[in-house]
Design an enzyme around this catalytic site. Sequence first.
Site, PDB file in Angstrom:
ATOM      1  N   ASP A 132      -2.103  10.863  -2.309  1.00  0.00           N
ATOM      2  CA  ASP A 132      -2.523   9.838  -3.266  1.00  0.00           C
ATOM      3  C   ASP A 132      -2.902  10.398  -4.631  1.00  0.00           C
ATOM      4  OD1 ASP A 132      -3.027   8.626  -0.449  1.00  0.00           O
ATOM      5  OD2 ASP A 132      -2.918   6.960  -1.871  1.00  0.00           O
ATOM      6  N   GLN A 149      -1.940   2.773   9.990  1.00  0.00           N
ATOM      7  CA  GLN A 149      -0.680   2.828   9.221  1.00  0.00           C
ATOM      8  C   GLN A 149       0.377   3.671   9.946  1.00  0.00           C
ATOM      9  OE1 GLN A 149      -3.711   3.132   7.941  1.00  0.00           O
ATOM     10  NE2 GLN A 149      -3.856   2.478   5.825  1.00  0.00           N
ATOM     11  N   ASN A 166      -5.398  12.473   0.527  1.00  0.00           N
ATOM     12  CA  ASN A 166      -4.486  11.617   1.292  1.00  0.00           C
ATOM     13  C   ASN A 166      -5.325  10.878   2.328  1.00  0.00           C
ATOM     14  OD1 ASN A 166      -1.810  10.642   1.885  1.00  0.00           O
ATOM     15  ND2 ASN A 166      -1.865  11.829   3.756  1.00  0.00           N
ATOM     16  N   LYS A 167      -4.672  10.047   3.110  1.00  0.00           N
ATOM     17  CA  LYS A 167      -5.350   9.209   4.095  1.00  0.00           C
ATOM     18  C   LYS A 167      -6.342   9.992   4.939  1.00  0.00           C
ATOM     19  CE  LYS A 167      -5.144   5.696   4.537  1.00  0.00           C
ATOM     20  NZ  LYS A 167      -6.174   4.861   3.874  1.00  0.00           N
ATOM     21  N   ARG A 205       0.843  -1.187   0.000  1.00  0.00           N
ATOM     22  CA  ARG A 205       0.000   0.000   0.000  1.00  0.00           C
ATOM     23  C   ARG A 205       0.883   1.243   0.000  1.00  0.00           C
ATOM     24  NH1 ARG A 205       2.308   2.073   3.630  1.00  0.00           N
ATOM     25  NH2 ARG A 205       0.753   3.704   3.661  1.00  0.00           N
ATOM     26  N   GLY A 206       0.206   2.414  -0.101  1.00  0.00           N
ATOM     27  CA  GLY A 206       0.966   3.649  -0.294  1.00  0.00           C
ATOM     28  C   GLY A 206       1.046   3.879  -1.800  1.00  0.00           C
ATOM     29  N   ALA A 207       0.706   5.110  -2.227  1.00  0.00           N
ATOM     30  CA  ALA A 207       0.512   5.366  -3.659  1.00  0.00           C
ATOM     31  C   ALA A 207       1.679   4.901  -4.552  1.00  0.00           C
ATOM     32  CB  ALA A 207       0.208   6.850  -3.856  1.00  0.00           C
ATOM     33  N   ARG A 238      -7.997  -0.544  -6.437  1.00  0.00           N
ATOM     34  CA  ARG A 238      -8.230   0.607  -5.541  1.00  0.00           C
ATOM     35  C   ARG A 238      -8.406   1.860  -6.403  1.00  0.00           C
ATOM     36  NH1 ARG A 238      -4.436   1.359  -0.458  1.00  0.00           N
ATOM     37  NH2 ARG A 238      -6.315   2.330   0.360  1.00  0.00           N
TER      38      ARG A 238
HETATM   39  O1  MRU Z   1      -4.584   3.259   2.332  1.00  0.00           O
HETATM   40  P1  MRU Z   1      -3.097   3.464   2.220  1.00  0.00           P
HETATM   41  O2  MRU Z   1      -2.352   2.919   3.365  1.00  0.00           O
HETATM   42  O3  MRU Z   1      -2.572   3.011   0.888  1.00  0.00           O
HETATM   43  O4  MRU Z   1      -2.933   5.050   2.253  1.00  0.00           O
HETATM   44  C1  MRU Z   1      -1.641   5.580   2.128  1.00  0.00           C
HETATM   45  C2  MRU Z   1      -1.599   7.049   2.166  1.00  0.00           C
HETATM   46  O5  MRU Z   1      -2.597   7.728   2.293  1.00  0.00           O
HETATM   47  C3  MRU Z   1      -0.245   7.679   1.954  1.00  0.00           C
HETATM   48  O6  MRU Z   1      -0.108   8.848   2.709  1.00  0.00           O
HETATM   49  C4  MRU Z   1      -0.082   8.020   0.461  1.00  0.00           C
HETATM   50  O7  MRU Z   1      -0.394   6.913  -0.322  1.00  0.00           O
HETATM   51  C5  MRU Z   1       1.279   8.493   0.154  1.00  0.00           C
HETATM   52  S1  MRU Z   1       2.482   7.219   0.236  1.00  0.00           S
HETATM   53  C6  MRU Z   1       3.978   7.887  -0.178  1.00  0.00           C
END
Ligand code: MRU
Length: 356
Positions: free
Chosen positions: A248, A207, A258-259, A55-57, A98
Amino acid sequence: MSANTTNNTSAVLSLRWENGNLYILDQTRLPIEIVEIRLDSIEQVWEAIQQLRVRGAPAIGVAAAYGLVVGMKPLIHLDLDKFLVRLKENAGYLNSSRPTAVNLSWALRRMQDFATVQSPQVISASQLYARLVDEAVRIHQEDRAICRAIGENGLPLIRDGMGVLTHCNAGALATSELGTATAPLYLAHERGMRFRVYSDETRPLLQGARLTTWELQRAGLDVTLICDNMAAFVMSQGLVDLCIVGCDRVAANGDAANKIGTLGVAIIAQHYNIPFYVACPSSTVDLQTATGREIVIEERAADEVLFFGARRTGPEGAKVCNPSFDVTPHELIAGFITDRGIIQPPYAESLAQHFG
Ligand code: MRU
């Protein structure tokens, strides 16, 4: 899918490609266990992205590029035209895992465009397949370099003695190395600077607690875990001088998804006059999306809110709202720390200039 549990505490690698196989660190098991799994089919890659094992963009984008390669391997006996049709279908399938992080569709688009350009120059599907592997490896390597550039560009924002708050995980685990929001922190630490990091736990899936706190702590940074609802108090005490979060998707006007919980951090930061920065690679900037209102926000399963890990914390049958992301309006963002420098307002112009 094969799994390998290890106590190895060396470098954190969210994913790796070795001898034609894709391995990911299963992030759902951190910080309790360090388990690496091999993903042998496109369905397993889809599931790993959807379940947030990877996970993470940026990491999602890299995993999708490799995932496409994993999915095309059994099809190299097809003739080239049929191979290209299946490539498009498989990219569409992975893209459905996603919706919010634009890096997913960005990486899949890049792989498909690459195939279109290369196909007149190859004589077989297996030759094209080999070139697609190379392109996925390039996307992976570029992401490493991009994180380092974000780190260098963000480094001047870090000062000795300061407090930095971050939300969710935009760290090494969310990328190929160093992270985005964490990249300036890792570099500042490497260069001997001393500062405190506050890591929001990030409900519902933690996270910040499970991943950011874990990776910064094992790298030796001074990190303090706080619950999300403590951010305002910590800022009111003058402990935070700077907020840096990941992202994201950045819309053309600078609104940034973002999250979930990021918006709250930005609003509190504005109240206390604390600069709020968003770190991201160029692949997260989506000039096709005009404003944050058009960004699709992923709604995830109710059980993520009704349970805290394995323990039920909400009554059975309770109505639940579980948006996985929120959008911070551009007015609240002091700047975007990117691989192409720190981008400042007015964003409609500066984003178009740097990423158009
Ligand atoms: O749902 P996730 O854990 O994939 O969400 C991640 C985030 O929101 C991060 O802040 C974002 O993807 C940036 S990662 C460099």
